[in-house]
Design an enzyme around this catalytic site. Structure first.
Site, PDB file in Angstrom:
ATOM      1  N   MET A 100       8.791  -1.170 -19.542  1.00  0.00           N
ATOM      2  CA  MET A 100       9.661  -0.381 -18.638  1.00  0.00           C
ATOM      3  C   MET A 100      11.005  -1.093 -18.420  1.00  0.00           C
ATOM      4  O   MET A 100      11.554  -1.036 -17.317  1.00  0.00           O
ATOM      5  CB  MET A 100       8.971  -0.167 -17.267  1.00  0.00           C
ATOM      6  N   LYS A 138       5.527  13.467 -16.099  1.00  0.00           N
ATOM      7  CA  LYS A 138       6.731  14.126 -15.593  1.00  0.00           C
ATOM      8  C   LYS A 138       6.613  15.637 -15.795  1.00  0.00           C
ATOM      9  O   LYS A 138       6.151  16.108 -16.810  1.00  0.00           O
ATOM     10  CB  LYS A 138       7.968  13.618 -16.352  1.00  0.00           C
ATOM     11  N   ASP A 144      -1.948  11.148 -18.458  1.00  0.00           N
ATOM     12  CA  ASP A 144      -0.554  10.761 -18.251  1.00  0.00           C
ATOM     13  C   ASP A 144       0.314  11.140 -19.434  1.00  0.00           C
ATOM     14  O   ASP A 144      -0.182  11.432 -20.513  1.00  0.00           O
ATOM     15  CB  ASP A 144      -0.470   9.237 -18.096  1.00  0.00           C
TER      16      ASP A 144
HETATM   17  N1  SAH Z   1      -0.643   0.869 -19.434  1.00  0.00           N
HETATM   18  C1  SAH Z   1       0.395   0.889 -20.452  1.00  0.00           C
HETATM   19  C2  SAH Z   1       1.761   0.544 -19.896  1.00  0.00           C
HETATM   20  C3  SAH Z   1       2.284   1.565 -18.895  1.00  0.00           C
HETATM   21  S1  SAH Z   1       3.906   1.176 -18.352  1.00  0.00           S
HETATM   22  C4  SAH Z   1      -0.001  -0.069 -21.580  1.00  0.00           C
HETATM   23  O1  SAH Z   1      -0.927  -0.863 -21.417  1.00  0.00           O
HETATM   24  O2  SAH Z   1       0.617  -0.012 -22.649  1.00  0.00           O
HETATM   25  C5  SAH Z   1       4.870   2.168 -19.441  1.00  0.00           C
HETATM   26  C6  SAH Z   1       5.628   1.286 -20.412  1.00  0.00           C
HETATM   27  O3  SAH Z   1       4.783   0.890 -21.472  1.00  0.00           O
HETATM   28  C7  SAH Z   1       6.798   1.954 -21.100  1.00  0.00           C
HETATM   29  O4  SAH Z   1       7.948   1.970 -20.287  1.00  0.00           O
HETATM   30  C8  SAH Z   1       6.978   1.058 -22.301  1.00  0.00           C
HETATM   31  O5  SAH Z   1       7.626  -0.136 -21.934  1.00  0.00           O
HETATM   32  C9  SAH Z   1       5.546   0.732 -22.640  1.00  0.00           C
HETATM   33  N2  SAH Z   1       5.006   1.634 -23.675  1.00  0.00           N
HETATM   34  C10 SAH Z   1       3.997   2.504 -23.554  1.00  0.00           C
HETATM   35  N3  SAH Z   1       3.737   3.121 -24.729  1.00  0.00           N
HETATM   36  C11 SAH Z   1       4.605   2.600 -25.623  1.00  0.00           C
HETATM   37  C12 SAH Z   1       4.839   2.772 -27.004  1.00  0.00           C
HETATM   38  N4  SAH Z   1       4.121   3.646 -27.735  1.00  0.00           N
HETATM   39  N5  SAH Z   1       5.803   2.042 -27.605  1.00  0.00           N
HETATM   40  C13 SAH Z   1       6.521   1.149 -26.914  1.00  0.00           C
HETATM   41  N6  SAH Z   1       6.356   0.936 -25.603  1.00  0.00           N
HETATM   42  C14 SAH Z   1       5.413   1.643 -24.962  1.00  0.00           C
END
Ligand code: SAH
Length: 253
Positions: free
Chosen positions: A175, A60, A38
């Site tokens: 998100m 994307k 991803d």
């Molecule tokens: N499975 C992922 C979440 C996926 S949803 C997890 O456990 O972290 C995607 C969201 O995760 C983004 O919109 C943001 O809100 C958050 N996110 C993912 N990576 C991030 C990062 N490095 N810093 C801040 N937020 C992050």
């Protein structure tokens, strides 16, 4: 019964810093025939793969369209049915807003074996790198992870908003950037103190990490003055004040 079907490892890549993947997750990258990854899985991790591994990107596309979930399911299933070892690499933890349930269900329907390898989720890791522990013995004993996606169309019921506003000490919204004013207003509306501090941590644990501190009732003004981009965690709760003493990770700006 012995089958010649492959296996799928759902692996949490961690939040960004490639060193934050688990040892088991790294092993799954090393052995894979195919890696389906991803946008938020750090591509540096692919350097650990075999030279002959196949990489399939599911984030994307240049035309801004993402590969549909159905197509991703099909790719994983068909590669596994070819007998391949497939590592499905997802940002953070695969079980936290990671759709692992949907993908694993398809595998189950086809009798394909899979394993889930947890990862460090952004809602805990990004605040940690900003010097904010999500719980603290004297400050916060409850913590919730919430999708900010649903906040727009009232999919979060009033009961849930009330619980988040008054029953949970620390709330991490994933998100949520497109919806941040609504999120903060709802929390105030359902009883949270408007002065409750809010941290926004974008690109947490990476060299592009940036943290902005504000409060529920000043967030809109703060965002007019300072720009911050997704992906970001919106963290609400008194623990945010701990950053004043516990900030340890150097941010560039
Ligand atoms: N499975 C992922 C979440 C996926 S949803 C997890 O456990 O972290 C995607 C969201 O995760 C983004 O919109 C943001 O809100 C958050 N996110 C993912 N990576 C991030 C990062 N490095 N810093 C801040 N937020 C992050």
């Amino acid at each position: 019964m012995k089958t010649n079907k492959g296996i799928v490892f759902f692996v949490g890549a961690g939040p960004g810093d490639p060193d934050l993947i688990t040892v088991k997750g790294l092993k799954c990258i090393q052995v894979a025939d195919v890696i389906v990854y991803d946008r938020l899985a750090n591509p540096e991790l692919l350097n650990a793969a075999r030279k002959d591994a196949e990489f399939i990107y599911c984030g994307k596309q240049p035309n801004h369209h993402s590969i549909q979930q159905e197509q991703i399911n099909e790719i994983i299933v068909s590669k596994a049915l070819e007998g391949k070892t497939v590592t499905r690499l997802k940002g953070g933890d695969p079980c936290v807003f990671g759709r692992v349930g949907e993908e694993a269900e398809k595998l189950d329907q086809q009798g394909i074996c899979f394993e889930i390898v947890p990862g460090i989720t952004a809602g805990i890791a990004a605040p940690a790198y900003a010097g904010i522990p999500v719980t603290h013995r004297n400050v916060a004993s409850t913590f919730a992870m919430v999708t900010g996606h649903l906040c727009n169309d009232n999919t979060i019921s009033p009961d849930k908003w009330k619980a988040l506003a008054t029953g949970i000490d620390t709330v991490a919204f994933y998100m949520g950037m497109g919806n941040i004013s609504n999120i903060c207003n709802q929390l105030i509306h359902y009883g949270r103190n408007p002065d409750t501090p809010v941290a926004i941590v974008s690109w947490g644990t990476t060299e592009d990490q940036r943290t902005i501190i504000s409060s529920l009732n000043t967030i809109e003004k703060t965002l007019q003055e300072q720009h911050i981009s997704s992906p970001a965690i919106i963290l609400v709760g008194e623990v945010v004040h701990l950053r004043e003493r516990l900030s340890w990770f150097a941010e560039n700006s």
